[in-house]
Design a protein around this motif. Structure first.
Motif, PDB file in Angstrom:
ATOM      1  N   ILE A 254      -0.414  35.849  19.287  1.00 40.32           N
ATOM      2  CA  ILE A 254       0.635  35.793  20.779  1.00 40.32           C
ATOM      3  C   ILE A 254      -0.087  34.922  21.326  1.00 40.32           C
ATOM      4  N   ASN A 255       0.098  34.170  21.753  1.00 37.84           N
ATOM      5  CA  ASN A 255       0.509  33.363  23.105  1.00 37.84           C
ATOM      6  C   ASN A 255      -1.436  33.065  22.563  1.00 37.84           C
ATOM      7  N   GLY A 256      -1.612  32.549  22.252  1.00 40.16           N
ATOM      8  CA  GLY A 256      -2.754  31.506  21.194  1.00 40.16           C
ATOM      9  C   GLY A 256      -4.273  33.030  20.849  1.00 40.16           C
ATOM     10  N   ARG A 257      -3.381  33.751  20.714  1.00 35.39           N
ATOM     11  CA  ARG A 257      -4.645  35.453  20.754  1.00 35.39           C
ATOM     12  C   ARG A 257      -4.598  36.626  19.906  1.00 35.39           C
ATOM     13  N   GLU A 258      -5.382  36.318  18.742  1.00 33.92           N
ATOM     14  CA  GLU A 258      -5.084  36.999  17.615  1.00 33.92           C
ATOM     15  C   GLU A 258      -5.131  38.095  17.703  1.00 33.92           C
ATOM     16  N   ARG A 259      -3.937  39.205  17.485  1.00 33.51           N
ATOM     17  CA  ARG A 259      -4.497  40.698  18.224  1.00 33.51           C
ATOM     18  C   ARG A 259      -3.539  41.582  16.013  1.00 33.51           C
ATOM     19  N   GLN A 260      -4.454  42.299  16.674  1.00 38.03           N
ATOM     20  CA  GLN A 260      -4.419  43.449  15.044  1.00 38.03           C
ATOM     21  C   GLN A 260      -3.986  44.763  15.306  1.00 38.03           C
ATOM     22  N   ILE A 261      -2.518  45.546  14.961  1.00 36.19           N
ATOM     23  CA  ILE A 261      -1.945  46.585  15.280  1.00 36.19           C
ATOM     24  C   ILE A 261      -1.283  46.812  14.223  1.00 36.19           C
ATOM     25  N   LEU A 262      -0.832  48.201  14.792  1.00 38.55           N
ATOM     26  CA  LEU A 262      -0.239  49.113  13.561  1.00 38.55           C
ATOM     27  C   LEU A 262       0.787  49.207  14.365  1.00 38.55           C
TER      28      LEU A 262
END
Ligand code: FES
Ligand code: FES
Length: 159
Positions: free
Chosen positions: A10-18
């Motif tokens: 998202i917006n160039g940044r990797e995000r990991q969520i549940l």
């Protein structure tokens, strides 16, 4: 329902969520990631306030199940400006008075950004078509179209 892992850039940044399997991309952005620039208007795909760029295409994020976007790249309005400068579309909206209350604005801007990625020199008719799913209750569309055409002109000068 059990939450499941979701990985997005998202917006160039990797995000990991549940996220819960029924969560939309819109609710995930707003509620789980606090990216509240993306607005919820109708939550039914009718108003365009929730538009984001998903893998290069503008989409109404209320109609996208978050888990269906697994591994995708998402750009939201928060990803457009740099600390130094606004995106040309944002700047042109301000200069041409393309907003009043602002509720629809991020959706219009993201639709415009999506258009200009594919078609850097659109006609006024093509701009109107591209924002055809974005509803604005207060500004109307004339200044919005002018703003998008101005942004296109400026972006072409820079290239
Ligand atoms: S909130 Fe998604 S189209 Fe209206
Ligand atoms: S600026 Fe208010 S709804 Fe568009």
């Amino acid at each position: 329902m059990n939450k499941q892992p979701l990985r997005l850039t998202i917006n160039g940044r990797e995000r990991q969520i549940l996220v819960a399997p029924y969560y939309s991309l819109l609710d995930t952005l707003r509620d789980e990631l606090q990216l509240t620039g993306t607005k919820k208007g109708c939550d039914e795909g009718d108003c365009g306030a929730c538009t984001v760029i998903l893998d290069g295409q503008p989409v109404t994020s209320c109609l996208v199940l978050a888990l269906s976007a697994q591994g995708s790249e998402v750009t939201t309005v928060e990803g457009l400006a740099t600390p130094e400068t606004l995106h040309p579309v944002q700047q042109a909206f301000i200069e041409r008075g393309g907003l009043q209350c602002g509720y629809c604005t991020q959706g219009l801007i993201m639709a415009a950004v999506g258009l200009l990625q594919d078609n850097p020199q659109p006609s006024a008719e093509e701009v109107k078509f591209a924002i055809g799913n974005n509803l604005c209750r207060c500004t109307g569309y004339t200044k919005v179209v002018e703003a998008i055409l101005l942004a296109a002109e400026r972006m072409a000068e820079v290239e």
